[in-house]
Structure formats: structure tokens, C-alpha cells
Design a protein around this motif. Structure first.
Motif, PDB file in Angstrom:
ATOM      1  N   GLU A 296     -14.649  -1.064   5.987  1.00  0.00           N
ATOM      2  CA  GLU A 296     -13.440  -1.503   5.472  1.00  0.00           C
ATOM      3  C   GLU A 296     -12.762  -2.829   5.098  1.00  0.00           C
ATOM      4  O   GLU A 296     -12.421  -3.791   4.472  1.00  0.00           O
ATOM      5  CB  GLU A 296     -12.628  -0.573   5.953  1.00  0.00           C
ATOM      6  CG  GLU A 296     -10.532  -0.254   5.594  1.00  0.00           C
ATOM      7  CD  GLU A 296     -10.669   0.096   4.696  1.00  0.00           C
ATOM      8  OE1 GLU A 296      -9.327  -0.330   4.058  1.00  0.00           O
ATOM      9  OE2 GLU A 296     -11.101   0.653   3.834  1.00  0.00           O
TER      10      GLU A 296
ATOM     11  N   ASP B 112      -8.182   3.537  -2.682  1.00  0.00           N
ATOM     12  CA  ASP B 112      -8.697   2.365  -2.448  1.00  0.00           C
ATOM     13  C   ASP B 112      -9.729   1.946  -2.513  1.00  0.00           C
ATOM     14  O   ASP B 112     -10.973   2.777  -3.869  1.00  0.00           O
ATOM     15  CB  ASP B 112      -9.870   2.604  -0.530  1.00  0.00           C
ATOM     16  CG  ASP B 112      -8.394   3.050   0.452  1.00  0.00           C
ATOM     17  OD1 ASP B 112      -7.821   1.944   0.783  1.00  0.00           O
ATOM     18  OD2 ASP B 112      -8.158   4.190   0.518  1.00  0.00           O
ATOM     19  N   GLU B 113     -10.031   0.828  -3.249  1.00  0.00           N
ATOM     20  CA  GLU B 113     -11.263  -0.631  -3.719  1.00  0.00           C
ATOM     21  C   GLU B 113     -11.788  -1.177  -3.032  1.00  0.00           C
ATOM     22  O   GLU B 113     -11.161  -1.843  -2.262  1.00  0.00           O
ATOM     23  CB  GLU B 113     -10.873  -0.903  -5.591  1.00  0.00           C
ATOM     24  CG  GLU B 113      -9.929  -0.326  -6.385  1.00  0.00           C
ATOM     25  CD  GLU B 113      -9.481  -0.931  -7.736  1.00  0.00           C
ATOM     26  OE1 GLU B 113      -9.436  -2.211  -7.242  1.00  0.00           O
ATOM     27  OE2 GLU B 113      -9.232   0.135  -8.603  1.00  0.00           O
ATOM     28  N   TYR B 114     -12.838  -1.196  -3.472  1.00  0.00           N
ATOM     29  CA  TYR B 114     -13.857  -1.869  -2.410  1.00  0.00           C
ATOM     30  C   TYR B 114     -14.881  -2.714  -3.281  1.00  0.00           C
ATOM     31  O   TYR B 114     -15.590  -2.429  -4.104  1.00  0.00           O
ATOM     32  CB  TYR B 114     -15.223  -1.104  -1.331  1.00  0.00           C
ATOM     33  CG  TYR B 114     -14.435  -0.365  -0.961  1.00  0.00           C
ATOM     34  CD1 TYR B 114     -13.699  -0.328   1.092  1.00  0.00           C
ATOM     35  CD2 TYR B 114     -13.514   0.948  -1.151  1.00  0.00           C
ATOM     36  CE1 TYR B 114     -13.376  -0.252   1.612  1.00  0.00           C
ATOM     37  CE2 TYR B 114     -12.935   1.713  -0.422  1.00  0.00           C
ATOM     38  CZ  TYR B 114     -12.703   1.477   1.483  1.00  0.00           C
ATOM     39  OH  TYR B 114     -11.586   2.108   2.403  1.00  0.00           O
TER      40      TYR B 114
ATOM     41  N   ASP C  32       1.050  -1.258   0.019  1.00  0.00           N
ATOM     42  CA  ASP C  32       0.181   0.082  -0.271  1.00  0.00           C
ATOM     43  C   ASP C  32       0.794   1.265   0.029  1.00  0.00           C
ATOM     44  O   ASP C  32       0.444   2.365  -1.003  1.00  0.00           O
ATOM     45  CB  ASP C  32      -0.652  -0.474   1.368  1.00  0.00           C
ATOM     46  CG  ASP C  32      -0.492  -0.295   2.410  1.00  0.00           C
ATOM     47  OD1 ASP C  32       0.764  -0.420   2.609  1.00  0.00           O
ATOM     48  OD2 ASP C  32      -1.206   0.304   3.573  1.00  0.00           O
TER      49      ASP C  32
ATOM     50  N   ASP D 161     -16.158   3.709   7.254  1.00  0.00           N
ATOM     51  CA  ASP D 161     -16.796   2.682   7.896  1.00  0.00           C
ATOM     52  C   ASP D 161     -18.834   3.572   9.007  1.00  0.00           C
ATOM     53  O   ASP D 161     -19.476   2.582   8.916  1.00  0.00           O
ATOM     54  CB  ASP D 161     -16.152   2.377   8.849  1.00  0.00           C
ATOM     55  CG  ASP D 161     -15.580   1.364   8.104  1.00  0.00           C
ATOM     56  OD1 ASP D 161     -15.566   0.412   7.261  1.00  0.00           O
ATOM     57  OD2 ASP D 161     -14.861   0.778   8.660  1.00  0.00           O
TER      58      ASP D 161
ATOM     59  N   ASN E  70     -12.802  -4.343   1.725  1.00  0.00           N
ATOM     60  CA  ASN E  70     -11.168  -3.693   0.957  1.00  0.00           C
ATOM     61  C   ASN E  70     -11.176  -4.137   0.048  1.00  0.00           C
ATOM     62  O   ASN E  70      -9.799  -5.638   1.042  1.00  0.00           O
ATOM     63  CB  ASN E  70     -10.431  -2.487   1.879  1.00  0.00           C
ATOM     64  CG  ASN E  70      -9.514  -2.152   1.011  1.00  0.00           C
ATOM     65  OD1 ASN E  70      -8.265  -2.219   0.785  1.00  0.00           O
ATOM     66  ND2 ASN E  70      -9.893  -0.818   0.850  1.00  0.00           N
ATOM     67  N   GLN E  71     -10.447  -4.676  -0.985  1.00  0.00           N
ATOM     68  CA  GLN E  71      -9.913  -4.891  -1.840  1.00  0.00           C
ATOM     69  C   GLN E  71      -8.295  -4.888  -2.592  1.00  0.00           C
ATOM     70  O   GLN E  71      -7.213  -5.562  -2.441  1.00  0.00           O
ATOM     71  CB  GLN E  71     -10.090  -5.770  -3.453  1.00  0.00           C
ATOM     72  CG  GLN E  71     -11.156  -4.956  -4.018  1.00  0.00           C
ATOM     73  CD  GLN E  71     -10.945  -5.327  -5.912  1.00  0.00           C
ATOM     74  OE1 GLN E  71     -11.274  -6.564  -5.266  1.00  0.00           O
ATOM     75  NE2 GLN E  71     -10.614  -4.758  -6.620  1.00  0.00           N
ATOM     76  N   SER E  72      -7.664  -3.560  -2.066  1.00  0.00           N
ATOM     77  CA  SER E  72      -6.589  -2.346  -2.304  1.00  0.00           C
ATOM     78  C   SER E  72      -6.795  -1.181  -1.962  1.00  0.00           C
ATOM     79  O   SER E  72      -7.981  -0.818  -2.002  1.00  0.00           O
ATOM     80  CB  SER E  72      -6.462  -3.106  -4.947  1.00  0.00           C
ATOM     81  OG  SER E  72      -6.930  -1.795  -4.416  1.00  0.00           O
ATOM     82  N   SER E  73      -5.458  -1.090  -1.764  1.00  0.00           N
ATOM     83  CA  SER E  73      -5.463   0.121  -1.770  1.00  0.00           C
ATOM     84  C   SER E  73      -3.680   0.842  -1.776  1.00  0.00           C
ATOM     85  O   SER E  73      -2.738   0.108  -1.602  1.00  0.00           O
ATOM     86  CB  SER E  73      -5.184   0.248   0.273  1.00  0.00           C
ATOM     87  OG  SER E  73      -5.070   1.356   0.901  1.00  0.00           O
TER      88      SER E  73
ATOM     89  N   CYS F  81      -5.737   8.370   4.760  1.00  0.00           N
ATOM     90  CA  CYS F  81      -6.383   6.681   4.033  1.00  0.00           C
ATOM     91  C   CYS F  81      -6.199   6.391   4.697  1.00  0.00           C
ATOM     92  O   CYS F  81      -7.872   5.966   4.905  1.00  0.00           O
ATOM     93  CB  CYS F  81      -5.068   6.329   3.541  1.00  0.00           C
ATOM     94  SG  CYS F  81      -6.117   4.045   2.785  1.00  0.00           S
TER      95      CYS F  81
ATOM     96  N   SER G 184     -11.365   5.539   5.827  1.00  0.00           N
ATOM     97  CA  SER G 184     -11.609   4.208   6.097  1.00  0.00           C
ATOM     98  C   SER G 184     -12.674   4.451   6.894  1.00  0.00           C
ATOM     99  O   SER G 184     -14.084   3.615   7.232  1.00  0.00           O
ATOM    100  CB  SER G 184     -10.692   3.062   5.947  1.00  0.00           C
ATOM    101  OG  SER G 184      -9.977   3.154   6.898  1.00  0.00           O
TER     102      SER G 184
END
Length: 289
Positions: free
Chosen positions: A166, A182-184, A49, A144, A170-173, A136, A140
């Protein structure tokens, strides 16, 4: 067996002295230098990250650039690997964990095992990455809180005791200077876990507004921020602490952070749901003048 690298970045250090313990040439024409102690923060090969620090190595009046700090590891059998070539997860038994400093081109003659060097991190870039990482985490937590009413089942709690969107989605940061992306994943598994994705999509603008209002309130409070370590080496656990008005948030984290939220003039997010199954949250921070 090699000794794990001693690191000082968690306390905010950007300079330090060390002894070179290994100089290795890679197939890509670059060289990595391992030192027994360093202020450089390395990019993690398992959860990349925060980018690795850049800076310089120097001895006497000679200085060479460090283009990236990376994780490295050496096995009990002597296998040495750097970054994405490391075949095991961080902290795996039978491996010693190190910080490697990548330089371009061949190593100068004076840079050998046993050399004493001065290590200097690019301070401006480190500061920007630290703001990006703190922003970041705050974003997050605010996310939430902003979607807490959309859960029909208990997904577990985040660091402030709110439903942990989160942690579930969350799959990537990816952190950069003064920001993050960030991708969710909003797929079937999240819906089965009890999250109301349809209402979320229908109220996206309102959720974004709630997040930004919360971030503004936290910055106004000027909370302190710090990293607590369990030990001095690169594999010892580190936790980010932030004394927010709602309570102290504590998150397991290997990165670098600001010392107080007063270092920000603003943090804001934008939410993108162009793909209905993928939320992209872009966080932008501005440093206080």
C-alpha cells in the motif's frame, strides 16, 4: 492571528455549537462560513480521499444547508484561501488552519461574525463515509497480506508488520459511502523495489480471493475501531486504531471511522488489472442490519 478550528468529528460527533469567525464570498457565487468549533469533517486539500461532510447551520428557527466542508487557511499576513486554492501544505508554519462550511448563494443577514450557530452533520452520509473509510484501510491491509510473498526486497512494514505494498504503490484513494476505489502503480519503480508484478498478474484471482477471505475473518472477529487524537484542532494528528486478531493496526489518518467491525455485514474487493501497470481495487461494504 486566527485560531485553528476545534473539531469533534474524530470522536463521532455529528452536532455542535459554535461562533462564526469569518464569512467569505467566493468567485463561484458560493459562501464559506468559518466557525470556531465544528463537528464537520472537511475534505483535505492535499490528500482528498474522504469527501467533506454535508449538513446544516441553524440559528433559532432558521436553517441553511451546508453543501460541503473544506479545509481553509489564513496566513499571518491575512491571506485567506479555501480548498485547492490553499498554496501551502497542511500544517505549514505561518498559517492558521480552519474548517470552512460552504453554502449556496448569499449569506443571510443573521449569519455574521460573532453569530452563534448550531451545526448538524448529515448523519446517514457520515455513517456511510465512515464505513467506507474503515473498509478502505482494512482492504489495504488485507491486500498487503495477500501479496506479501511477492517481494524480493524489504519494502518496509505496514501497520500489521507485513510488507507495505500500500505504502509503496498507492497513487490515489477515493472514499465514498460504503466503499472506496484505490489505484496502485505497478511500474518500473515498483519492480526495482523488488515486487514480482508478473506473478501477481498471473495469480490475480487467487489474490482477490485471499483478500476477501481475510476481510470476512476480520468482520467475524468484530474488532473495535477508534480514532486517537493528539489535540482538539483540525491540524492535530489523528490515528486510526483497530484491534485486529493479528495485532492492533495503527494508521495515521484524518478521517472518520466506525466504532467496531460488527457494524459491517460484509466487506469485499474486486481487483482490476486491465492496464497491466495500474491495479484498481474497488472496495464495497455492506452495513450490518
Amino acid at each position: 492571528m486566527s485560531t485553528p478550528t476545534i473539531v469533534s468529528f474524530a470522536g463521532g460527533a455529528i452536532t455542535g455549537d459554535g461562533t462564526v469567525t469569518r464569512v467569505e464570498s467566493g468567485t463561484d457565487g458560493t459562501v464559506v462560513v468559518v466557525v470556531d468549533a465544528t463537528p464537520f469533517h472537511p475534505v483535505d486539500h492535499t490528500w482528498p480521499d474522504q469527501p467533506g461532510d454535508t449538513g446544516t447551520l441553524s440559528s433559532d428557527d432558521v436553517t441553511i444547508p451546508v453543501t460541503e466542508a473544506l479545509m481553509a487557511a489564513v496566513s499571518d499576513e491575512g491571506e485567506f484561501a479555501v480548498g485547492g486554492d490553499i498554496p501551502v501544505k497542511r500544517g505549514a508554519e505561518g498559517w492558521a488552519w480552519l474548517v470552512a462550511h460552504r453554502i449556496d448563494g448569499a449569506a443571510p443577514a443573521w449569519l455574521t461574525d460573532g453569530s452563534r450557530v448550531r451545526l448538524t452533520v448529515d448523519a446517514a452520509r457520515r455513517a456511510g463515509l465512515s464505513r467506507g473509510h474503515t473498509a478502505c484501510h482494512l482492504a489495504s491491509l488485507a491486500l498487503d497480506l495477500a501479496v506479501a510473498d511477492l517481494w524480493r526486497k524489504d519494502p518496509g512494514e505496514d501497520a500489521l508488520g507485513n510488507p507495505d505494498f500500500e505504502g509503496r504503490a498507492n497513487q490515489s484513494s477515493r472514499i465514498h459511502e460504503d466503499g472506496a476505489v484505490d489505484e496502485y502503480r505497478l511500474g518500473k519503480s515498483l519492480r526495482r523495489a523488488g515486487f514480482d508484478t508478473e506473478t501477481f498478474a498471473a495469480t490475480l484471482a487467487d489474490r482477490e480471493q485471499r483478500i476477501n477471505a481475510q476481510l470476512a475473518a476480520w468482520i467475524a472477529a468484530g474488532a473495535t475501531s477508534r480514532v486517537e487524537t493528539e489535540g482538539p484542532t483540525i491540524v492535530d494528528r489523528r490515528r486510526w486504531h483497530c484491534a485486529l486478531p493479528e495485532g492492533e493496526a495503527v494508521i495515521l489518518c484524518g478521517g472518520t471511522h466506525v466504532r467496531a467491525l460488527s457494524e459491517f455485514s460484509s466487506i469485499s474487493v474486486s481487483l482490476d488489472l486491465t492496464d497491466p501497470q495500474l491495479l484498481v481495487m474497488t472496495t464495497t461494504a455492506t452495513a450490518a442490519v
